[in-house]
Design an enzyme around this catalytic site. Structure first.
Site, PDB file in Angstrom:
ATOM      1  N   LYS A   1       3.845  -6.806   4.093  1.00  0.00           N
ATOM      2  CA  LYS A   1       3.613  -5.417   3.724  1.00  0.00           C
ATOM      3  C   LYS A   1       3.349  -4.625   4.996  1.00  0.00           C
ATOM      4  O   LYS A   1       2.844  -5.148   5.996  1.00  0.00           O
ATOM      5  CB  LYS A   1       2.446  -5.272   2.743  1.00  0.00           C
ATOM      6  CG  LYS A   1       1.073  -5.678   3.241  1.00  0.00           C
ATOM      7  CD  LYS A   1       0.327  -4.669   4.082  1.00  0.00           C
ATOM      8  CE  LYS A   1       0.262  -3.308   3.401  1.00  0.00           C
ATOM      9  NZ  LYS A   1      -0.474  -2.348   4.329  1.00  0.00           N
TER      10      LYS A   1
ATOM     11  N   THR B   1       0.864  -1.193   0.000  1.00  0.00           N
ATOM     12  CA  THR B   1       0.000   0.000   0.000  1.00  0.00           C
ATOM     13  C   THR B   1       0.893   1.233   0.000  1.00  0.00           C
ATOM     14  O   THR B   1       1.315   1.694  -1.052  1.00  0.00           O
ATOM     15  CB  THR B   1      -0.983  -0.005   1.181  1.00  0.00           C
ATOM     16  OG1 THR B   1      -0.270  -0.241   2.399  1.00  0.00           O
ATOM     17  CG2 THR B   1      -2.046  -1.078   1.015  1.00  0.00           C
TER      18      THR B   1
ATOM     19  N   ASN C   1       0.530  10.556   5.477  1.00  0.00           N
ATOM     20  CA  ASN C   1      -0.748  10.238   6.103  1.00  0.00           C
ATOM     21  C   ASN C   1      -1.803  11.310   5.890  1.00  0.00           C
ATOM     22  O   ASN C   1      -3.000  11.023   5.885  1.00  0.00           O
ATOM     23  CB  ASN C   1      -0.522   9.950   7.596  1.00  0.00           C
ATOM     24  CG  ASN C   1       0.062   8.568   7.810  1.00  0.00           C
ATOM     25  OD1 ASN C   1      -0.629   7.575   7.745  1.00  0.00           O
ATOM     26  ND2 ASN C   1       1.367   8.515   8.013  1.00  0.00           N
TER      27      ASN C   1
ATOM     28  N   GLU D   1       6.901   4.829   7.149  1.00  0.00           N
ATOM     29  CA  GLU D   1       6.502   5.998   6.367  1.00  0.00           C
ATOM     30  C   GLU D   1       7.373   7.206   6.707  1.00  0.00           C
ATOM     31  O   GLU D   1       7.363   7.702   7.828  1.00  0.00           O
ATOM     32  CB  GLU D   1       5.029   6.299   6.613  1.00  0.00           C
ATOM     33  CG  GLU D   1       4.132   5.243   5.996  1.00  0.00           C
ATOM     34  CD  GLU D   1       2.667   5.346   6.387  1.00  0.00           C
ATOM     35  OE1 GLU D   1       1.831   4.770   5.674  1.00  0.00           O
ATOM     36  OE2 GLU D   1       2.370   5.992   7.403  1.00  0.00           O
TER      37      GLU D   1
ATOM     38  N   THR E   1      -0.807  -0.842   8.938  1.00  0.00           N
ATOM     39  CA  THR E   1      -1.670  -2.015   8.625  1.00  0.00           C
ATOM     40  C   THR E   1      -0.692  -2.957   7.989  1.00  0.00           C
ATOM     41  O   THR E   1      -0.133  -2.542   7.017  1.00  0.00           O
ATOM     42  CB  THR E   1      -2.642  -1.388   7.677  1.00  0.00           C
ATOM     43  OG1 THR E   1      -3.128  -0.374   8.390  1.00  0.00           O
ATOM     44  CG2 THR E   1      -3.471  -2.299   6.947  1.00  0.00           C
TER      45      THR E   1
ATOM     46  N   SER F   1      -6.023  10.467  -0.882  1.00  0.00           N
ATOM     47  CA  SER F   1      -6.099  11.194  -2.151  1.00  0.00           C
ATOM     48  C   SER F   1      -5.429  10.426  -3.275  1.00  0.00           C
ATOM     49  O   SER F   1      -4.748   9.443  -3.052  1.00  0.00           O
ATOM     50  CB  SER F   1      -5.459  12.559  -1.999  1.00  0.00           C
ATOM     51  OG  SER F   1      -4.096  12.442  -1.672  1.00  0.00           O
TER      52      SER F   1
END
Length: 405
Positions: A179, A152, A400, A277, A190, A405
């Protein structure tokens, strides 16, 4: 932006006899994108799994828990990205079941022999019709392709293999994919992880092994302290390596297999942190000589979750009092006068304050590195724990803020 993490080539990953991997495009979130993975297992396998402890767990988690111990065994796993199917109530569970039903018809097995997994945006209805329509067109692929298809916000696909002796006369091959980059915190952290091996293990023993391997790996990482609704970790043992069944944890082969799979799972778990991230630093927090492992973990996670600590690492700022403050509010009864703390090879704190040998220049040298170890010696017992985390950057906020979007 991943920290010292490279994509594995297909030829670096071992094929596992007894499992076929397929990928397709369902267009769940965007068109012309591999977002559907199907794993088909030959009969005679065993499957162990652990799941998120988030009370708002996703619909596929509910279905997996109901199907995992089916007396006829598991025959397929199906994974979609782009939508978590979480916070979707009864309709979400019905959608997950409709996908299981389609897979069952396609490979000729019972609906209860299919385990569904989803990852993506929470609180949005799952377009199950798109997934069902895409299933007949999935194509056989390599493990490397499957690792890419389950991504993702990941920037690098996560996959690894191991091969080693289990018993005196047999070799076990194992390959895993995972992942995860954000919403990562134990009680599964997640995140999705799948390991397949050709060992022969009874289901009850494999279930225990899966729990132990998870504690050694995925339950020792954190990116942001958020426990996802969808976290799942699965180990598949196809039983195709020719050895007799491991049906007791007292079997010496159990420990050998646990070590082999634990090493593989830890590599995957650390890859998730390296790809956190916006991460620019990979940080190991090691707490030694604690009164209990629980105490050691509490302290390690207090440091790993502190926004002040994580932003200091991002800035390469040796503002190391923030680490001591996190230890102090961890809830563990520590003796601050005997505790010692190192940053890399630099002794920072001892006897309740700054170490006499510490210099700002030495601390700055370590903070400039991409991989940093913090080590705390509590000097109050013999237990220890290690947690892996990353820094908190401006990019984390951007990723985040723009996630939907």
């Amino acid at each position: 932006m991943a920290v010292n993490l490279k994509e594995k080539n297909a030829d670096e990953l071992l094929s596992i006899d007894g499992i076929q991997v397929f990928v397709g495009q369902a267009g769940v979130k965007k068109p012309n994108h591999d977002d559907l993975t199907l794993m088909v297992l030959a009969p005679g396998n065993s499957v162990g799994a652990v799941f998120t402890q988030n009370r708002f767990c996703a619909a596929p988690v509910h279905i997996c828990k109901a199907h995992l111990f089916d007396e006829d065994g598991v025959r397929a796993l199906v994974v979609n990205t782009g939508n978590a199917n979480a916070g979707t109530g009864v309709q979400g569970r019905n959608d997950a079941l409709s996908i299981c039903r389609a897979v069952a018809e396609q490979i000729d097995c019972a609906v209860s022999q299919v385990l569904p997994f989803s990852t993506g945006v929470i609180l949005e209805p799952l377009p199950a019709d798109k997934i069902v329509a895409a299933l007949p067109d999935v194509k056989p692929v390599t493990w490397a392709d499957a690792a890419r298809a389950i991504m993702t916000t990941d920037t690098v696909p996560k996959a690894a293999s191991r091969e080693g002796k289990v018993g005196s006369n047999h070799t076990v091959r194992a390959t895993g994919i995972a992942k995860g980059a954000g919403m990562i915190h134990p009680n599964m952290a997640t995140m999705l992880g799948f390991i397949a091996c050709d060992a022969n293990v009874s289901q009850p023993v494999l279930q225990l092994l899966t729990q132990e391997v998870a504690d050694m790996s995925f339950n020792s990482i954190t990116v942001d302290g958020d426990t996802s609704t969808n976290d799942s970790f699965v180990i598949i043992a196809t039983g195709r390596n020719g050895q007799s069944e491991i049906d007791n944890i007292a079997d010496p082969r159990y420990q050998q297999l646990r070590d082999l799979l634990g090493s593989l799972a830890l590599e995957l778990a650390q890859a998730i942190v390296r790809d956190g991230e916006g991460a620019t630093k990979f940080i190991t927090i090691q707490v030694d000589n604690a009164a209990s492992r629980e105490d050691a973990r509490k302290i390690a996670y207090a440091i790993a979750h502190s926004p002040l600590v994580k932003t200091a690492f991002y800035a390469s700022d040796p503002n190391l009092g923030r680490l001591l403050a996190a230890i102090g509010y961890s809830g563990v009864d520590v003796n601050t006068d005997t505790l010692r703390m190192w940053l890399g090879d630099v002794l920072v704190a001892e006897e309740g304050g700054r170490a006499a040998s510490y210099t700002e220049e030495a601390g700055q040298r370590v903070m400039n590195e991409a991989e940093i170890t913090v080590r705390i010696d509590l000097r109050s017992g013999r237990d220890s724990a290690t947690v892996y985390t990353c820094d908190l950057s401006k990019e984390y906020v951007a990723i985040n803020a723009d996630y939907r979007s």
